[in-house]
Design an enzyme around this catalytic site. Structure first.
Site, PDB file in Angstrom:
ATOM      1  N   THR A 153       0.513  -0.968  -0.096  1.00 27.69           N
ATOM      2  CA  THR A 153      -0.337   0.022  -0.337  1.00 27.69           C
ATOM      3  C   THR A 153       0.977   1.099  -0.584  1.00 27.69           C
ATOM      4  O   THR A 153       2.226   1.036   0.722  1.00 27.69           O
ATOM      5  CB  THR A 153      -1.146   0.247   1.366  1.00 27.69           C
ATOM      6  N   ASP A 154       0.249   2.597  -0.201  1.00 34.09           N
ATOM      7  CA  ASP A 154       1.204   3.836  -0.274  1.00 34.09           C
ATOM      8  C   ASP A 154       0.895   3.716   1.478  1.00 34.09           C
ATOM      9  O   ASP A 154       0.296   3.368   1.920  1.00 34.09           O
ATOM     10  CB  ASP A 154       0.399   4.603  -0.962  1.00 34.09           C
ATOM     11  N   TRP A 155       1.402   4.408   2.109  1.00 34.14           N
ATOM     12  CA  TRP A 155       1.677   4.412   3.055  1.00 34.14           C
ATOM     13  C   TRP A 155       0.240   5.954   4.552  1.00 34.14           C
ATOM     14  O   TRP A 155       0.293   6.340   4.005  1.00 34.14           O
ATOM     15  CB  TRP A 155       2.850   5.268   3.493  1.00 34.14           C
ATOM     16  N   GLY A 189      -2.243   3.904   3.459  1.00 32.14           N
ATOM     17  CA  GLY A 189      -3.476   3.483   2.109  1.00 32.14           C
ATOM     18  C   GLY A 189      -4.721   2.170   2.216  1.00 32.14           C
ATOM     19  O   GLY A 189      -4.718   1.866   1.032  1.00 32.14           O
TER      20      GLY A 189
END
Length: 781
Positions: A229-231, A233
């Site tokens: 995931t994006d941080w 996300g």
């Protein structure tokens, strides 16, 4: 993929779940009793951002020194696959030397709109160019055995409300424009990791979107690696795992690990799904950890030289009337503009690098044989009138033969977390260039910025050198080009409109609240301007040289294109040749022509070379959503070879026999798409193209706020919700006034963060019970 089934069989359910999220901000969890180590993931796309102390996601706290290479927006102008591979190799070497297993980049989202605050981190408006460049950077990074991580998959087109916005896009545009670059990066680059984006795509969060993940990434593209995931996300951890998102970052303090365990115990999630995810994670952990056993020492001076080389090969000479450049020995030169002494060389946010050194143009120009008559700041960097600075600059200009005027976007103009408000330079800069043009005929503008800029001064100056964001060696590159030690070869990887209103997505950008409707469909960038014949400031692929090139001997087949390029000037130089394909009798709406190949060649004076470009399976195809596959229409296709999209030198027609699969595009219903007139798209047309009726683009302003809502939505509430929103907004404004744009952007990160993410991002310091109480308080009114 190595088989780790025996190791997995020794793990408890809780241990397996623990590998699915981070141990802290940058590291994965180890399992010491089984010899499973932790690995480190760090930013960034154009330099190593390894934080030694307090961690953050927006570049606020300092990282260890590393080489700051030019970001993607700059490197893309090189159109140089070998260079991208080389830069990737240098990045990978620095990451490996610091025991970093995953370098989070490159970024290759499509530049749908010039106002996206993160465009400086992305390559192009064109998916073919983006994908080819990204694939080669991935190969370079991974040549050291560590992992690259192409991002953000997918359709991350705006920073405003990026953690909750639903990007509503038709399947054809999704495939042809937004995913095609990722396809090249995955299939050709074979990254070990891919990062999912924050946003929803057609109603589902990207990391839970089975169509994006299972059907396309793991299915059609046969991806073998890990999705992270994006941080911050992650939405629903279990649904993300089912879709194929293995790693959640950063640490959620064990909250989501427990969700996985509970889901398996209750039968909501099959343990086989978890085991497959664990096996992918173990492969990443052990493969990259093994590569870090024997790493090379970094020669940072050598890396600085490569940063200069990368910047030189990427800068674009936009205009050069009367061959004012290169400057000649003995000319009296006035250096004006704040950016000459304090260069703007990178963007802001998670890619903010702490450089090993930074060159500045003023010092370097003073060392040349030019007669530098002086320097004046000319304007305040962050705007505002200053008559004294302006008048001093005008006095200096009168003493010179040539004025070097350094203009640009300041550090607060483009950054992660916020979108730009317009495409303009600060008013004080525009006023200065206007006043200078009244007292001087020989003005050279040197631009800094990672995004498209309006240039109302274009006819008032003789030369424009766009340095983009040059990285730590950008000023050395500018000097070499200005004095003729290097012949500029960069060409624009994005179109420069005359004004923002000309952009295809301008009526629809950004999506303000619940959704972002991509009504322009496939007509992004030059696909719109060239089809609709909208005049532009500088076209896609444009860039001048100090020499000239001729094209000849075009030969065309269905598989390849060959031609000759000759340097007919007096100086050695490099030419970027571009291949465009035009369908002359299509029954579906298409762009007038599309980039399908390119090549960069170095030529000495009078030298000629044959260029051969292979065409791939999608060169003549469009995505047919009726058959859920790529389709080729029978008919005539025009092959165009040129120096830019508007500077076509050679053409040849080719007749193809395609599959002629049936499609669902009705010219009467979709008339504006067939005309390329996408500023006029009706609800009927867009819904027909989508195949469904999209949700309301506005928030439910009367409903109660929940876990997937944000502080920003408090603007429509009364009482505490409204007060909380106003306090955060006021904090942002105060920080801007204090000259702290990065901190102000961090406030917007908080403003747009869903309530569900606060306990996870705080690792449980703010509990779900606390959020429940906060929401209850907000919803009282």
């Amino acid at each position: 993929m190595t088989n780790y089934k025996e190791l997995i069989s020794k793990m408890t359910l809780e241990e397996k779940a623990s590998l699915m999220s981070g141990d802290n901000f940058w590291n994965t969890k180890p399992i010491d009793r089984l010899g499973i180590p932790s690995i480190m993931l760090t930013d960034g796309p154009h330099g190593l951002r390894k934080q030694g102390g307090k961690a953050d996601h927006l570049g606020l706290n300092k990282s260890i020194p590393a080489t700051c290479f030019p970001p993607a927006a700059t490197l893309a102008n090189s159109w140089d696959l070998e260079l991208l591979n080389e830069v990737g190799t240098y990045l990978g070497k620095e990451a490996a030397s610091e025991q970093v297993s995953v370098l989070l980049g490159p970024g290759l989202n499509i530049k749908r709109n010039p106002l996206c605050g993160r465009n400086f981190e992305y390559f192009s408006e064109d998916p073919y160019l983006s994908g080819k460049l990204a694939a080669n950077m991935v190969k370079g990074i991974q040549s050291h055995g560590i992992s690259a991580c192409p991002k953000h998959y997918a359709v991350n087109s705006q920073e405003h409300m990026r953690m909750t916005i639903d990007e509503v896009v038709d399947e054809r545009a999704l495939r042809e424009v937004y995913l095609e670059g990722f396809r090249y990066a995955v299939e050709e680059g074979q990254p070990k990791t891919v990062m999912s984006s924050y946003n929803k795509v057609n109603g589902e969060f990207a990391n839970e979107n089975k169509h994006l993940m299972q059907d396309i990434l793991y299915g059609e593209w046969d991806y073998q690696g890990v999705v992270v995931t994006d941080w911050g996300g992650n939405n629903d951890r279990v649904e993300g795992l089912k879709a194929g998102n293995q790693l959640e970052m950063p640490s959620a303090g064990g909250i989501t690990d427990k969700e996985i365990v509970d889901a398996i115990k209750t039968g909501k999630l099959s343990e086989d799904v978890l085991d497959e995810a664990v096996e992918r994670m173990l492969t990443l952990v052990f493969d990259t950890k093994e590569a870090l056993r024997n790493t090379e020492k970094v020669d940072y001076e050598e890396h600085h030289k490569k940063a200069i080389d990368a910047a030189k090969r990427s800068m674009v000479l936009l205009k050069n009337d009367e061959s004012l450049l290169p400057l000649r020995q003995g000319q009296r030169v006035a250096v004006i503009g704040d950016f000459a002494k304090a260069p703007r060389y990178q963007g802001a946010g998670s890619s903010l690098i702490n450089p090993t050194k930074v060159d500045n143009a003023w010092d370097l120009l003073a060392e040349t044989e030019l007669k530098i008559v002086g320097y004046e700041q000319g304007f305040n960097r962050f705007g505002g009138k200053n008559e004294s600075l302006k008048n001093s600059a005008l006095r200096l200009a009168r003493q010179a033969d040539v004025v070097l005027l350094f203009l640009g976007l300041d550090e607060g103009s483009e950054a992660e977390g916020v979108d730009r408000q317009d495409m303009r330079l600060r008013g004080n800069q525009l006023e200065l260039v206007n006043e200078l043009s009244k007292v001087h005929d020989n003005i050279v503008v040197v631009l800094s910025g990672g995004s498209v800029i309006e240039m109302p001064f274009v006819n008032d100056v003789k030369s424009i050198l766009h340095g983009y964001l040059g990285g730590q060696g950008g000023a050395s590159a500018v000097r070499d080009i200005l004095i003729g030690d290097y012949n500029p070869s960069g060409k624009l990887a994005e179109t420069y409109p005359i004004k923002y209103e000309d952009v295809s997505s301008a009526p629809y950008y950004p999506g303000l609240e619940a959704t972002a409707e991509h009504r322009e469909s496939i007509f992004i960038g030059y696909r719109y301007f060239d089809t609709k014949h909208v005049p532009v400031l500088f076209p896609f692929g444009h860039g001048l040289s100090y020499t000239q090139f001729e094209y000849s001997d075009l030969e065309v087949t269905e598989q390849s294109i060959s031609f000759k390029v000759k340097n007919v000037g007096m100086l050695a130089g490099e030419e970027i040749s571009q291949v465009y394909i035009k369908s002359t009798n299509s029954s579906v709406f298409r762009a007038n022509k599309e980039l399908k190949g390119f090549s960069k060649v170095h030529l000495e004076p009078s030298e000629s070379k044959e260029v051969k470009i292979e065409l791939d399976d999608h060169a003549f195809a469009y995505y047919n959503s009726f058959i859920n596959g790529w389709s080729v229409e029978s008919g005539l296709y025009e092959i165009q070879v040129g120096s830019s999209i508007e500077d076509i030198r050679l053409t040849e027609t080719l007749e193809l026999q395609g599959d002629d699969a049936p499609h669902q595009y009705d010219q009467e219903v979709l008339k504006h798409y067939y005309q390329g007139d996408v500023h006029q798209i009706t609800d009927t047309e867009f819904h027909q193209l989508l195949g469904y009726t999209p949700p309301n683009p506005l928030w439910d302003r009367k409903g109660k706020l929940g876990y997937n809502d944000t502080i920003a939505q408090g603007r429509y509430k009364k009482g505490f919700g409204k007060a909380l929103y106003l306090v955060v907004l006021l904090t942002k404004k105060v920080l801007h006034v204090m000259g702290k744009p990065l901190q102000a952007n961090n406030v917007m990160f908080v403003m747009n963060m869903p309530f569900r993410q606060i306990p996870r991002f705080s690792q449980g310091k703010v509990s779900e019970k606390m959020i429940d109480r906060l929401l209850k308080l907000i919803n009282l009114w």
